[in-house]
Design a protein around this motif. Structure first.
Motif, mmCIF file in Angstrom:
data_model
loop_
_atom_site.group_PDB
_atom_site.id
_atom_site.type_symbol
_atom_site.label_atom_id
_atom_site.label_comp_id
_atom_site.label_asym_id
_atom_site.label_seq_id
_atom_site.Cartn_x
_atom_site.Cartn_y
_atom_site.Cartn_z
ATOM 1 N N VAL A 95 -12.429 1.546 2.958
ATOM 2 C CA VAL A 95 -12.382 0.244 3.617
ATOM 3 C C VAL A 95 -13.165 0.324 4.918
ATOM 4 N N LYS A 97 -13.840 -1.182 8.492
ATOM 5 C CA LYS A 97 -13.196 -2.039 9.484
ATOM 6 C C LYS A 97 -14.106 -2.179 10.693
ATOM 7 N N PHE A 103 -6.130 -3.058 9.149
ATOM 8 C CA PHE A 103 -5.826 -4.326 8.484
ATOM 9 C C PHE A 103 -6.666 -5.489 9.005
ATOM 10 N N THR A 106 -9.908 -6.957 7.034
ATOM 11 C CA THR A 106 -10.312 -6.118 5.906
ATOM 12 C C THR A 106 -9.480 -6.500 4.682
ATOM 13 N N ASP A 107 -9.773 -5.856 3.560
ATOM 14 C CA ASP A 107 -9.002 -6.093 2.343
ATOM 15 C C ASP A 107 -7.966 -4.993 2.097
ATOM 16 N N LEU A 108 -7.612 -4.232 3.129
ATOM 17 C CA LEU A 108 -6.641 -3.147 2.964
ATOM 18 C C LEU A 108 -5.313 -3.658 2.422
ATOM 19 N N ASP A 109 -4.770 -4.719 2.987
ATOM 20 C CA ASP A 109 -3.484 -5.238 2.519
ATOM 21 C C ASP A 109 -3.555 -5.635 1.044
ATOM 22 N N LEU A 110 -4.649 -6.255 0.640
ATOM 23 C CA LEU A 110 -4.844 -6.647 -0.762
ATOM 24 C C LEU A 110 -4.855 -5.412 -1.665
ATOM 25 N N ILE A 111 -5.568 -4.372 -1.255
ATOM 26 C CA ILE A 111 -5.635 -3.141 -2.047
ATOM 27 C C ILE A 111 -4.251 -2.517 -2.185
ATOM 28 N N ARG A 113 -1.196 -3.973 -1.800
ATOM 29 C CA ARG A 113 -0.276 -4.826 -2.557
ATOM 30 C C ARG A 113 -0.631 -4.825 -4.049
#
Length: 187
Positions: A95, A97, A103, A106-111, A113
């Motif tokens: 990721v 940033k 977070f 970025t798409d960290l939370d999506l990855i 979850r």
């Protein structure tokens, strides 16, 4: 509980130019393979800014200073790639940033979850920047938190000691060494 290991900002330009960051590599070199062997996803975070400066606000002195430090923090530079001693395997998430928290934008939370992750283990540098910002952001998103005290470091050792010794536990994080965490994987 599904856990992911976050490896933050251990990239070539940081590790090779900041001795405190290089000191974390031996621990992370043990923790990453242990996580992989236990089936725990490893997610690498790298920090980089556009060489053009389009993502750099003149009002943000820290980000402006990093951008102005040559190519070390320019996202297109090889210096922002994950350090080769802990290189991601094919298929592992990396990721990019642009601010302290992994977070932020970025798409960290999506990855996380999408993989059903509800618990994260934080490593990386600096303790007072990436680790702290990511920990606070993750806590606000209701993740369970562990910080590997010897898997992160800060240029100011007193800042590191205060965060891992007092602040992070007070925020609900488990603080373990890398060896303690690995031992819990294989009781």
């Amino acid at each position: 509980m599904t856990t992911a290991l976050i490896v933050g900002d251990l990239q070539a330009g940081i590790v090779d130019n900041y001795p405190f960051a290089a000191g974390v590599l031996p621990v992370v070199e043990k923790v990453v393979p242990a996580a992989r062997a236990a089936g725990i996803p490893v997610i690498f975070i790298r920090f980089g800014l556009r060489a053009s400066g389009l993502d750099v606000s003149a009002g943000n002195q820290v980000i402006s200073g990093l951008h102005g430090a040559g190519t070390r923090f320019h996202s297109e530079s090889p210096e922002t790639l994950v350090h080769p001693r802990i290189e991601p395997l094919p298929g592992e998430a990396v990721v990019l940033k642009h601010r302290a928290s992994a977070f932020a934008a970025t798409d960290l939370d999506l990855i996380l979850r999408a993989q059903g992750v509800d618990s994260i283990v934080l490593t990386g540098v600096a303790t007072g920047a990436m680790v702290a910002a990511t920990l606070y952001d993750a806590a606000d998103r209701d993740y369970r938190l562990t910080v590997l005290s010897d898997g992160c470091a800060d240029g100011e050792t007193d800042v590191h000691d205060f965060l891992v010794g007092r602040v992070f536990p007070a925020r609900g994080a488990n603080v373990l060494t890398g060896e303690e965490w690995i031992a819990r994987l294989y009781p």
